[in-house]
Motif scaffolding. Sequence first.
Motif, PDB file in Angstrom:
ATOM      1  N   UNK A  97      43.701  41.321  41.914  1.00  0.00           N
ATOM      2  CA  UNK A  97      45.095  40.898  42.093  1.00  0.00           C
ATOM      3  C   UNK A  97      45.602  41.266  43.484  1.00  0.00           C
ATOM      4  N   UNK A  98      45.181  42.413  43.998  1.00  0.00           N
ATOM      5  CA  UNK A  98      45.579  42.786  45.354  1.00  0.00           C
ATOM      6  C   UNK A  98      44.979  41.823  46.378  1.00  0.00           C
ATOM      7  N   UNK A  99      43.752  41.376  46.146  1.00  0.00           N
ATOM      8  CA  UNK A  99      43.143  40.358  47.012  1.00  0.00           C
ATOM      9  C   UNK A  99      44.014  39.108  47.076  1.00  0.00           C
ATOM     10  N   UNK A 100      44.480  38.677  45.903  1.00  0.00           N
ATOM     11  CA  UNK A 100      45.274  37.448  45.847  1.00  0.00           C
ATOM     12  C   UNK A 100      46.592  37.612  46.594  1.00  0.00           C
ATOM     13  N   UNK A 101      47.243  38.764  46.432  1.00  0.00           N
ATOM     14  CA  UNK A 101      48.503  39.015  47.146  1.00  0.00           C
ATOM     15  C   UNK A 101      48.257  39.056  48.643  1.00  0.00           C
ATOM     16  N   UNK A 102      47.191  39.744  49.057  1.00  0.00           N
ATOM     17  CA  UNK A 102      46.855  39.827  50.477  1.00  0.00           C
ATOM     18  C   UNK A 102      46.632  38.442  51.064  1.00  0.00           C
ATOM     19  N   UNK A 103      45.895  37.609  50.350  1.00  0.00           N
ATOM     20  CA  UNK A 103      45.617  36.258  50.837  1.00  0.00           C
ATOM     21  C   UNK A 103      46.888  35.419  50.926  1.00  0.00           C
ATOM     22  N   UNK A 104      47.771  35.557  49.949  1.00  0.00           N
ATOM     23  CA  UNK A 104      49.013  34.786  49.945  1.00  0.00           C
ATOM     24  C   UNK A 104      49.888  35.101  51.148  1.00  0.00           C
ATOM     25  N   UNK A 105      49.718  36.293  51.698  1.00  0.00           N
ATOM     26  CA  UNK A 105      50.520  36.695  52.857  1.00  0.00           C
ATOM     27  C   UNK A 105      49.734  36.634  54.166  1.00  0.00           C
ATOM     28  N   UNK A 106      48.588  35.948  54.136  1.00  0.00           N
ATOM     29  CA  UNK A 106      47.845  35.708  55.366  1.00  0.00           C
ATOM     30  C   UNK A 106      47.033  36.879  55.871  1.00  0.00           C
ATOM     31  N   UNK A 107      46.710  37.817  54.997  1.00  0.00           N
ATOM     32  CA  UNK A 107      45.953  38.983  55.407  1.00  0.00           C
ATOM     33  C   UNK A 107      44.496  38.914  54.987  1.00  0.00           C
ATOM     34  N   UNK A 108      43.760  40.003  55.233  1.00  0.00           N
ATOM     35  CA  UNK A 108      42.375  40.099  54.786  1.00  0.00           C
ATOM     36  C   UNK A 108      41.982  41.554  54.623  1.00  0.00           C
ATOM     37  N   UNK A 109      40.794  41.764  54.060  1.00  0.00           N
ATOM     38  CA  UNK A 109      40.306  43.107  53.766  1.00  0.00           C
ATOM     39  C   UNK A 109      39.358  43.586  54.867  1.00  0.00           C
ATOM     40  N   UNK A 110      39.091  44.895  54.869  1.00  0.00           N
ATOM     41  CA  UNK A 110      38.224  45.541  55.862  1.00  0.00           C
ATOM     42  C   UNK A 110      36.815  45.642  55.294  1.00  0.00           C
ATOM     43  N   UNK A 111      35.846  45.040  55.973  1.00  0.00           N
ATOM     44  CA  UNK A 111      34.485  44.993  55.450  1.00  0.00           C
ATOM     45  C   UNK A 111      33.837  46.373  55.381  1.00  0.00           C
ATOM     46  N   UNK A 112      34.199  47.275  56.273  1.00  0.00           N
ATOM     47  CA  UNK A 112      33.594  48.612  56.264  1.00  0.00           C
ATOM     48  C   UNK A 112      34.007  49.416  55.040  1.00  0.00           C
ATOM     49  N   UNK A 113      35.060  48.995  54.365  1.00  0.00           N
ATOM     50  CA  UNK A 113      35.527  49.697  53.169  1.00  0.00           C
ATOM     51  C   UNK A 113      35.161  48.958  51.884  1.00  0.00           C
ATOM     52  N   UNK A 114      34.776  47.698  51.986  1.00  0.00           N
ATOM     53  CA  UNK A 114      34.641  46.840  50.813  1.00  0.00           C
ATOM     54  C   UNK A 114      33.340  47.079  50.053  1.00  0.00           C
ATOM     55  N   UNK A 115      33.429  46.939  48.723  1.00  0.00           N
ATOM     56  CA  UNK A 115      32.244  47.056  47.870  1.00  0.00           C
ATOM     57  C   UNK A 115      32.245  46.049  46.741  1.00  0.00           C
ATOM     58  N   UNK A 116      33.274  45.138  46.684  1.00  0.00           N
ATOM     59  CA  UNK A 116      33.346  44.308  45.489  1.00  0.00           C
ATOM     60  C   UNK A 116      34.010  42.948  45.697  1.00  0.00           C
ATOM     61  N   UNK A 117      34.494  42.621  46.847  1.00  0.00           N
ATOM     62  CA  UNK A 117      35.205  41.353  47.031  1.00  0.00           C
ATOM     63  C   UNK A 117      34.260  40.161  46.851  1.00  0.00           C
ATOM     64  N   UNK A 118      34.836  39.005  46.583  1.00  0.00           N
ATOM     65  CA  UNK A 118      34.055  37.794  46.421  1.00  0.00           C
ATOM     66  C   UNK A 118      33.947  37.007  47.707  1.00  0.00           C
ATOM     67  N   UNK A 119      32.983  36.095  47.740  1.00  0.00           N
ATOM     68  CA  UNK A 119      32.706  35.330  48.953  1.00  0.00           C
ATOM     69  C   UNK A 119      33.870  34.439  49.349  1.00  0.00           C
ATOM     70  N   UNK A 120      34.532  33.850  48.381  1.00  0.00           N
ATOM     71  CA  UNK A 120      35.609  32.905  48.698  1.00  0.00           C
ATOM     72  C   UNK A 120      36.797  33.606  49.330  1.00  0.00           C
TER      73      UNK A 120
END
Length: 445
Positions: A387-410
């Motif tokens: 759900x945090x991914x979806x909120x981040x995307x809706x506001x034009x943001x993205x996640x940090x790859x050095x911290x990520x362990x579970x996000x999806x490709x899309x």
Amino acid sequence: MNDRAERLSGWGRYPVAECMITRPRNAEAVPPLLSHLPKAIARGNGRSYGDASLAPDATVDLRRLDHFIDFDRTSGCLTCEGGALLADIVDTMLPRGWFVPVTPGTKLVTVGGMIASDVHGKNHHVAGSFCDHVEWIDLAIGAGEVLRCSPGEHADLFAATCGGMGLTGVILRACFRLLRVESTAVRQRIVRAATLADAFEIFEASLDWTYSVAWIDCLAQGRHLGRSAIFLGEHALSDQLPPARQAAPLARHARRTKHVPFDFPAFVLSRPSVRLFNRLYYAAQRPGNAIVDIDPFFYPLDAVHDWNRIYGRPGFIQYQCVLPLAESEMGLTRLLREIAAVGEASFLAVLKRMGPASFGMLSFPMEGYTLALDFPANRGSFALLDRLDAITAEHGGHIYLAKDARAGATSFANGYARLDEFRAVRAHYGLDQHFASLLSRRLEI
């Protein structure tokens, strides 16, 4: 050089994978080694949080490539091997009056890892990312070939490598600029913010401070949503030190350390426990000015060895996102409300103001605000993070790859506009045939 299968993880201890690990004795051994390995990934000190440095078929451990090569006292340029530890750089150069221009929140990372993650610090709004201070790198790209990359030489490969999570090759050597300092101390100011809106106002009013960071109470709700303790800092000049320290402004001071001896049980991170901790921590941050040592200001958690055991044997996920400046307050309000409503505990929540986007194709920063939080690795956390991914995307943001362990490709692809450019550079140099990690396979890079 020795090859053996080992169970490895990142600092979050999730996921765990059995990897065939190779430890070259020196930089010269790496290029011929890559000619005979299947798809490989370099690994430094294992401080990325997720699966970025895990490759089941060939994980190349670079900790033996830890030598300093040259230092130019006129320009402040340090040349070292990719496996050199930031802690050794600080311990060696700080007593001589030099400090790294950008540092992450731990010094237990390698130079190669800092470049591959294009790390940022508390001063991104004025100094950019670490790679903004890198002069050149020597990159082993497979098939025995080594290329020197810089803004003026193989510039496309340089931009792909800075923030490229090791997917462009093995960083053998790097040259980067250090920062002149007069002391080993920081002039610190603490300001408390009662709400998220207050925190934003303080950050924007403090852009002339070199360093700024906030601890944020991610479980506070209602009128306390986003309450924070903001830490501002400047390198202390020698004449700003207490009289007792002015005679030796570059002297290091012994730091007490603690050790987490076992994996904590789950109740330690229950909502009531973390809520109580947050209230006490917020109250303890007394507003005012002080002179503090560099280590507690930049590296507070390095004083607690094995602190990742606090989250128990299943490990934890660190979630870090960045939102554009215009969307930051609204987006972060939504994120914090979602987290507080669910009650998944995170007592290590950090908010920072970021400057302009970095030049790296997959670099994390953009101008706006970044929020980083830790969550136990469990089913509830994974559902929340979706759900945090979806909120981040809706506001034009993205996640940090050095911290990520579970996000999806899309969701990853939607957040990184230069991904196709990165893939094209990988294909042009044949890097997609030589380098891969669990992260790159999961995100279909």
